[in-house]
Structures are given as structure tokens and as C-alpha cells.
Design a protein around this motif. Structure first.
Motif, mmCIF file in Angstrom:
data_model
loop_
_atom_site.group_PDB
_atom_site.id
_atom_site.type_symbol
_atom_site.label_atom_id
_atom_site.label_comp_id
_atom_site.label_asym_id
_atom_site.label_seq_id
_atom_site.Cartn_x
_atom_site.Cartn_y
_atom_site.Cartn_z
ATOM 1 N N GLN A 43 0.957 -0.981 0.103
ATOM 2 C CA GLN A 43 -0.034 -0.023 -0.145
ATOM 3 C C GLN A 43 0.891 1.358 -0.035
ATOM 4 O O GLN A 43 0.624 2.130 -0.894
ATOM 5 C CB GLN A 43 -0.951 -0.033 1.174
ATOM 6 N N CYS A 44 1.957 1.252 0.601
ATOM 7 C CA CYS A 44 2.724 2.406 0.823
ATOM 8 C C CYS A 44 3.639 2.703 -0.700
ATOM 9 O O CYS A 44 3.599 3.663 -1.109
ATOM 10 C CB CYS A 44 4.007 2.106 1.745
ATOM 11 N N GLU A 45 3.891 1.519 -1.162
ATOM 12 C CA GLU A 45 4.519 1.650 -2.544
ATOM 13 C C GLU A 45 3.592 2.252 -3.463
ATOM 14 O O GLU A 45 3.851 3.071 -4.301
ATOM 15 C CB GLU A 45 5.037 0.066 -2.983
ATOM 16 N N SER A 46 2.239 1.818 -3.327
ATOM 17 C CA SER A 46 1.365 2.113 -4.087
ATOM 18 C C SER A 46 1.069 3.533 -3.846
ATOM 19 O O SER A 46 0.965 4.418 -5.155
ATOM 20 C CB SER A 46 -0.028 1.488 -4.038
ATOM 21 N N VAL A 47 0.862 4.039 -2.626
ATOM 22 C CA VAL A 47 0.805 5.263 -2.406
ATOM 23 C C VAL A 47 1.774 6.361 -2.872
ATOM 24 O O VAL A 47 1.678 7.376 -3.634
ATOM 25 C CB VAL A 47 0.559 5.498 -0.857
ATOM 26 N N ILE A 48 3.063 5.794 -2.591
ATOM 27 C CA ILE A 48 4.242 6.521 -3.381
ATOM 28 C C ILE A 48 4.180 6.707 -4.790
ATOM 29 O O ILE A 48 4.435 7.826 -5.256
ATOM 30 C CB ILE A 48 5.658 5.878 -2.819
ATOM 31 N N LYS A 49 3.859 5.556 -5.457
ATOM 32 C CA LYS A 49 3.717 5.829 -6.918
ATOM 33 C C LYS A 49 2.612 6.567 -7.263
ATOM 34 O O LYS A 49 2.856 7.241 -8.203
ATOM 35 C CB LYS A 49 3.522 4.108 -7.246
ATOM 36 N N VAL A 50 1.478 6.278 -6.637
ATOM 37 C CA VAL A 50 0.555 7.370 -6.987
ATOM 38 C C VAL A 50 0.736 8.886 -6.735
ATOM 39 O O VAL A 50 0.607 9.562 -7.493
ATOM 40 C CB VAL A 50 -1.077 6.865 -6.021
ATOM 41 N N GLN A 51 1.495 8.963 -5.622
ATOM 42 C CA GLN A 51 2.007 10.467 -5.167
ATOM 43 C C GLN A 51 2.903 10.786 -6.399
ATOM 44 O O GLN A 51 2.915 11.829 -6.790
ATOM 45 C CB GLN A 51 2.632 10.685 -3.945
ATOM 46 N N ALA A 52 3.940 10.044 -6.805
ATOM 47 C CA ALA A 52 4.887 10.011 -7.886
ATOM 48 C C ALA A 52 3.890 10.533 -9.017
ATOM 49 O O ALA A 52 4.472 11.561 -9.802
ATOM 50 C CB ALA A 52 5.760 9.249 -7.846
ATOM 51 N N ASP A 53 3.166 9.531 -9.399
ATOM 52 C CA ASP A 53 2.303 9.772 -10.604
ATOM 53 C C ASP A 53 1.779 11.018 -10.533
ATOM 54 O O ASP A 53 1.402 11.879 -11.693
ATOM 55 C CB ASP A 53 1.489 8.671 -10.884
ATOM 56 N N ARG A 54 1.061 11.420 -9.353
ATOM 57 C CA ARG A 54 0.234 12.674 -9.072
ATOM 58 C C ARG A 54 1.183 13.926 -9.327
ATOM 59 O O ARG A 54 0.860 14.909 -10.126
ATOM 60 C CB ARG A 54 -0.357 12.666 -7.828
ATOM 61 N N VAL A 55 2.195 13.942 -8.721
ATOM 62 C CA VAL A 55 3.472 14.871 -8.937
ATOM 63 C C VAL A 55 3.639 15.170 -10.451
ATOM 64 O O VAL A 55 3.809 16.148 -10.861
ATOM 65 C CB VAL A 55 4.550 14.586 -8.099
ATOM 66 N N ASP A 56 4.068 14.133 -11.183
ATOM 67 C CA ASP A 56 4.538 13.954 -12.460
ATOM 68 C C ASP A 56 3.238 14.549 -13.356
ATOM 69 O O ASP A 56 3.340 15.319 -14.121
ATOM 70 C CB ASP A 56 4.639 12.641 -12.968
ATOM 71 N N LEU A 57 1.983 13.960 -12.989
ATOM 72 C CA LEU A 57 0.807 14.534 -13.808
ATOM 73 C C LEU A 57 0.673 15.927 -13.506
ATOM 74 O O LEU A 57 0.360 16.586 -14.582
ATOM 75 C CB LEU A 57 -0.399 13.769 -13.467
ATOM 76 N N THR A 58 0.971 16.347 -12.181
ATOM 77 C CA THR A 58 0.563 17.855 -11.966
ATOM 78 C C THR A 58 1.852 18.724 -12.711
ATOM 79 O O THR A 58 1.389 19.707 -13.272
ATOM 80 C CB THR A 58 0.757 18.030 -10.376
ATOM 81 N N ARG A 59 3.021 18.152 -12.862
ATOM 82 C CA ARG A 59 3.889 18.857 -13.707
ATOM 83 C C ARG A 59 3.582 18.958 -15.033
ATOM 84 O O ARG A 59 3.754 19.935 -15.632
ATOM 85 C CB ARG A 59 5.441 18.120 -13.302
ATOM 86 N N ARG A 60 3.200 17.803 -15.541
ATOM 87 C CA ARG A 60 2.953 17.725 -16.902
ATOM 88 C C ARG A 60 1.706 18.563 -17.294
ATOM 89 O O ARG A 60 1.661 19.294 -18.300
ATOM 90 C CB ARG A 60 2.369 16.156 -17.399
ATOM 91 N N MET A 61 0.832 18.467 -16.213
ATOM 92 C CA MET A 61 -0.447 19.437 -16.502
ATOM 93 C C MET A 61 -0.048 20.858 -16.593
ATOM 94 O O MET A 61 -0.317 21.714 -17.310
ATOM 95 C CB MET A 61 -1.331 19.312 -15.251
#
Length: 197
Positions: A43-61
Motif C-alpha cells: 500500500q505504501c509503495e502504491s501510495v508513493i507511486k500514486v503520489q509520484a504519478d500525481r506529482v508527474d501529472l501535476t508537472r505535466r499538466m
């Protein structure tokens, strides 16, 4: 977390059996803890991955928004430049149309003046042609009269000369006979015969 298991009231059983139950429970608890730790880690890895994806998506957005903003600005700049060029071309075209209309108006005026001058020139030429034809006719008439007069004078002169010649011939005829006789006499004085000579 898995639901808690209901604990049963301890009953008096065999202590060995109770120890082995405890060990089994302990092992099961360790397994449950390990499974839960793995699940938490996942779950932590998933959360970290989701947060990283979120940061990446936020940056891309944010990048896409900046790019979109730049494109909008570029489009506004292009529209502004096209509008400016259109206004400039419209102004130039308007001034060119005005200039050409003035030229057309001036050329029309010149054409009217040229047509008037041409009509005047034609009238003058026709007048000169009439005068020339009249003069030629007058001169031809005078020439014909002069020819008639000359013929008349010539005939009169010839008639006069003919009559004068006729008179002269008559006079010479008498003189010729007289001269002929005088010459014959002179020749006979010299002993010559006129028919022999």
C-alpha cells in the motif's frame, strides 16, 4: 485489517495442547503480521507511486497549461499581426483605389478633350476639303475658260495669219513672176539658158 477473532473463554484443557495452540496462534499471528506488513508495504509503495504519478501529472499538466498559454499568446500575437497587416493592406488598397479612380477620372476628362479636339479637327478638315474642292472647281472652270479663250485666240490668230499669208502669197506671186523674169533676162545676158541650169 482483518476482523478480530472472537476469543473463547479458556477452558481447562491439557497444558501441552494449550501451549501448542498458543504456538500455532503465535505463528499465525506472525504470519498475519507479515502479511499485513507486506500489504502495508505494498500500500505504501502504491501510495508513493500514486503520489509520484500525481506529482508527474501535476508537472505535466502545468507544462501543458504553460504550453497552452504560450500557444494562446502566440495565436493572439499572430491574430494581432494579421489584423495589423490586414488593416495596412486595406489602407494601402483604399489609397490605391482612390489614386486609380482619380487617374480614371483624369483620363476620362482627357478623353473628352481629345474627342472634342478630334471633332473640331474633323470639322476643320471637312471645311478645308470643301474650300479645296471649291478652289479646284473654280480653277478648273478658269482653266476651261482659259483653254477656250486660248483656242479662240489661236483660231483667230491662225485665221489672221492665213489671210495675211494669202495676201502675202498673192503679193509674192506677182513679185516671183517679176523676179523670175528678171533672173531669166540676166541669165540670157550672160548667155545662159534657165531651164538648162
Amino acid at each position: 485489517m482483518p476482523p478480530k477473532k472472537k476469543t473463547k473463554k479458556p477452558t481447562k484443557k491439557n497444558p501441552e495442547k494449550s501451549a501448542s495452540d498458543l504456538e500455532a496462534k503465535y505463528r499465525r499471528s506472525i504470519l498475519d503480521v507479515a502479511v499485513l506488513q507486506d500489504h502495508i508495504a505494498f500500500q505504501c509503495e502504491s501510495v508513493i507511486k500514486v503520489q509520484a504519478d500525481r506529482v508527474d501529472l501535476t508537472r505535466r499538466m502545468r507544462d501543458m497549461e504553460q504550453k497552452l498559454q504560450h500557444e494562446r499568446q502566440d495565436r493572439r500575437d499572430v491574430n494581432s499581426e494579421l489584423s495589423r497587416q490586414h488593416k495596412t493592406m486595406q489602407t494601402e488598397l483604399g489609397s490605391k483605389v482612390n489614386r486609380l479612380e482619380k487617374e480614371v477620372s483624369q483620363l476620362k476628362e482627357e478623353l473628352v478633350l481629345c474627342q472634342d479636339a478630334l471633332k473640331k479637327e474633323k470639322r476643320e478638315r471637312e471645311q478645308v476639303e470643301k474650300e479645296k474642292n471649291t478652289t479646284i472647281a473654280d480653277l478648273q472652270h478658269k482653266l476651261d475658260n482659259m483653254e477656250t479663250d486660248c483656242e479662240k485666240i489661236l483660231h483667230e490668230t491662225l485665221d489672221s495669219m492665213t489671210s495675211q499669208l494669202s495676201v502675202a502669197q498673192q503679193g509674192w506671186k506677182g513679185k516671183r513672176t517679176e523676179l523670175h523674169q528678171d533672173y531669166n533676162e540676166l541669165l540670157s545676158e550672160f548667155g545662159l539658158n534657165a531651164p538648162d541650169i
